[in-house]
Scaffold this motif. Structure first.
Motif, PDB file in Angstrom:
ATOM      1  N   SER A 181      32.174  36.495  41.899  1.00 25.04           N
ATOM      2  CA  SER A 181      31.810  36.782  40.505  1.00 25.04           C
ATOM      3  C   SER A 181      32.942  37.447  39.723  1.00 25.04           C
ATOM      4  CB  SER A 181      30.573  37.682  40.467  1.00 25.04           C
ATOM      5  OG  SER A 181      30.841  38.941  41.070  1.00 25.04           O
ATOM      6  N   SER A 182      34.141  37.481  40.303  1.00 23.55           N
ATOM      7  CA  SER A 182      35.245  38.253  39.718  1.00 23.55           C
ATOM      8  C   SER A 182      35.916  37.583  38.524  1.00 23.55           C
ATOM      9  CB  SER A 182      36.309  38.513  40.788  1.00 23.55           C
ATOM     10  OG  SER A 182      36.940  37.289  41.179  1.00 23.55           O
ATOM     11  N   GLY A 183      35.760  36.274  38.391  1.00 23.16           N
ATOM     12  CA  GLY A 183      36.462  35.554  37.340  1.00 23.16           C
ATOM     13  C   GLY A 183      37.870  35.123  37.719  1.00 23.16           C
ATOM     14  N   VAL A 184      38.321  35.500  38.926  1.00 27.75           N
ATOM     15  CA  VAL A 184      39.631  35.081  39.418  1.00 27.75           C
ATOM     16  C   VAL A 184      39.528  33.637  39.927  1.00 27.75           C
ATOM     17  CG1 VAL A 184      41.441  35.531  41.145  1.00 27.75           C
ATOM     18  CG2 VAL A 184      40.260  37.437  40.018  1.00 27.75           C
ATOM     19  N   LYS A 185      40.591  32.881  39.751  1.00 22.84           N
ATOM     20  CA  LYS A 185      40.631  31.510  40.255  1.00 22.84           C
ATOM     21  C   LYS A 185      40.454  31.509  41.770  1.00 22.84           C
ATOM     22  CE  LYS A 185      43.884  27.592  40.247  1.00 22.84           C
ATOM     23  NZ  LYS A 185      45.273  27.203  39.848  1.00 22.84           N
ATOM     24  N   LEU A 186      39.522  30.693  42.275  1.00 24.26           N
ATOM     25  CA  LEU A 186      39.183  30.676  43.699  1.00 24.26           C
ATOM     26  C   LEU A 186      39.333  29.282  44.280  1.00 24.26           C
ATOM     27  CD1 LEU A 186      35.823  32.685  43.577  1.00 24.26           C
ATOM     28  CD2 LEU A 186      38.092  33.607  44.056  1.00 24.26           C
ATOM     29  N   ALA A 187      39.650  29.236  45.576  1.00 27.69           N
ATOM     30  CA  ALA A 187      39.650  27.976  46.319  1.00 27.69           C
ATOM     31  C   ALA A 187      39.071  28.257  47.700  1.00 27.69           C
ATOM     32  CB  ALA A 187      41.043  27.384  46.431  1.00 27.69           C
ATOM     33  N   MET A 188      38.092  27.446  48.095  1.00 29.65           N
ATOM     34  CA  MET A 188      37.375  27.649  49.357  1.00 29.65           C
ATOM     35  C   MET A 188      37.677  26.540  50.349  1.00 29.65           C
ATOM     36  SD  MET A 188      33.215  27.721  49.841  1.00 29.65           S
ATOM     37  CE  MET A 188      32.476  26.816  51.222  1.00 29.65           C
ATOM     38  N   ALA A 189      38.214  26.929  51.493  1.00 29.76           N
ATOM     39  CA  ALA A 189      38.352  26.022  52.639  1.00 29.76           C
ATOM     40  C   ALA A 189      37.403  26.547  53.696  1.00 29.76           C
ATOM     41  CB  ALA A 189      39.786  25.996  53.145  1.00 29.76           C
TER      42      ALA A 189
END
Length: 307
Positions: A181-189
């Protein structure tokens, strides 16, 4: 190579963590500015010692900082059954060089590294997200200089720590919720691609003869219980580094993710809303599939560079 991507590795070695760290350290495209440790696969003291052992083994002078020794709210439960009592059973590393271990807490070291960087920093989170969540809550000003948080964790389907919870997320689901929920760009592997990122027996035999590094990794593989030495070992954490270095091996979707923190039955379950049922804006790129052959080629060529 100029203009390397600056990264912080937040980790809990862990045998598959050790392999991922090695690949990152020897990549020509990554500049590892800091390694922070978090309790996960084994205790904080052990994962920190393992990190220092790896750096000493490879002759790398990277700063290390100890972080959270337990999850934000949950009771700590390790994965010694997978990685052995030390977290990196199977090889005698000897005493590590401790001169690069900082006295400040990992969260403060992360803040300083990010704030002082002249270009945005990527966080590769390959353990529970406790440190990252604390960083974002305590020092929200760092968000503007974080390029992306790439994490190994979560699942599109079921879990490997609980029925629905993948280990890294289920170990500290409250921390994951803060990050999501931070608003930072995320990528999930996540777990789904990790299950297909396999090192087969014939690959292990080739790695075995890749000098002292190959001998070390082969010895760890023999003790690793993430899969089977005979039928294929799962290189979960290398998937996060692979996303940074070879994203073409993945099928990727922009979607909304969240984590269950209330239910006793599904605590730590990642909700990956690929169909848009929740009507939420996407907050992450999620690796939905992996090409195992491309992973294998990338992985083997990467290990060859770890000398």
């Amino acid at each position: 190579m100029e203009n390397k991507r600056k990264i912080i590795i937040d980790t809990d070695p862990g045998i598959d963590d050790a392999i991922a760290i090695a690949i990152a350290l020897f990549s020509e495209e990554l500049d590892v500015k800091l390694i922070t440790t978090v309790a996960g696969n084994v205790s904080l003291d052990l994962v920190t010692e393992n990190t220092l052992r790896l750096l000493t083994f490879f002759g790398k002078n990277i700063l290390v900082a100890k972080g959270a020794e337990e999850p934000l709210l949950q009771k700590f439960d390790d994965a010694k059954n997978v990685h052995g009592a030390s977290g990196m059973d199977g090889y005698d590393f000897g005493e590590p060089n401790r001169s690069n271990l900082l006295k400040v807490h990992a969260v403060n070291a992360m803040r300083r590294t990010i704030i002082e960087s002249d270009t945005p920093v990527t966080i590769a989170a390959i353990g529970p997200m406790t440190n990252v969540a604390l960083l974002l809550k305590m020092y929200p000003e760092v968000k503007s200089n974080i390029d992306e948080i790439v994490f190994m964790g979560g699942s599109l389907t079921r879990g490997n720590k609980t029925v629905m919870g993948e280990f890294n997320i289920a170990t500290d689901p409250e921390a994951a919720k803060i990050v999501f929920s931070s608003g930072v760009k995320l990528a999930m592997a996540g777990l789904d691609v990790g299950l297909k990122a396999l090192v087969y027996p014939e690959d292990s035999e080739k790695i075995k003869i890749m000098g002292k590094t190959g001998d070390m990794m082969y010895s760890l593989f023999q003790k690793y219980r993430g899969g089977s030495f005979k039928t294929g070992l799962k290189m979960y954490d290398s998937c996060a580094i692979a996303y940074l270095l070879c994203p073409e091996m993945y099928e990727i979707a922009d979607t909304f993710i969240d984590v269950e923190t209330q239910s006793n039955l599904t605590l730590g379950c990642t909700i990956v809303d690929l169909k848009g049922y929740l009507r939420k804006s996407p907050n992450a790129k999620v690796c939905t599939d992996i090409n195992p052959e491309i992973f294998k080629q990338w992985f083997m060529s990467s290990i060859e560079k770890c000398i």
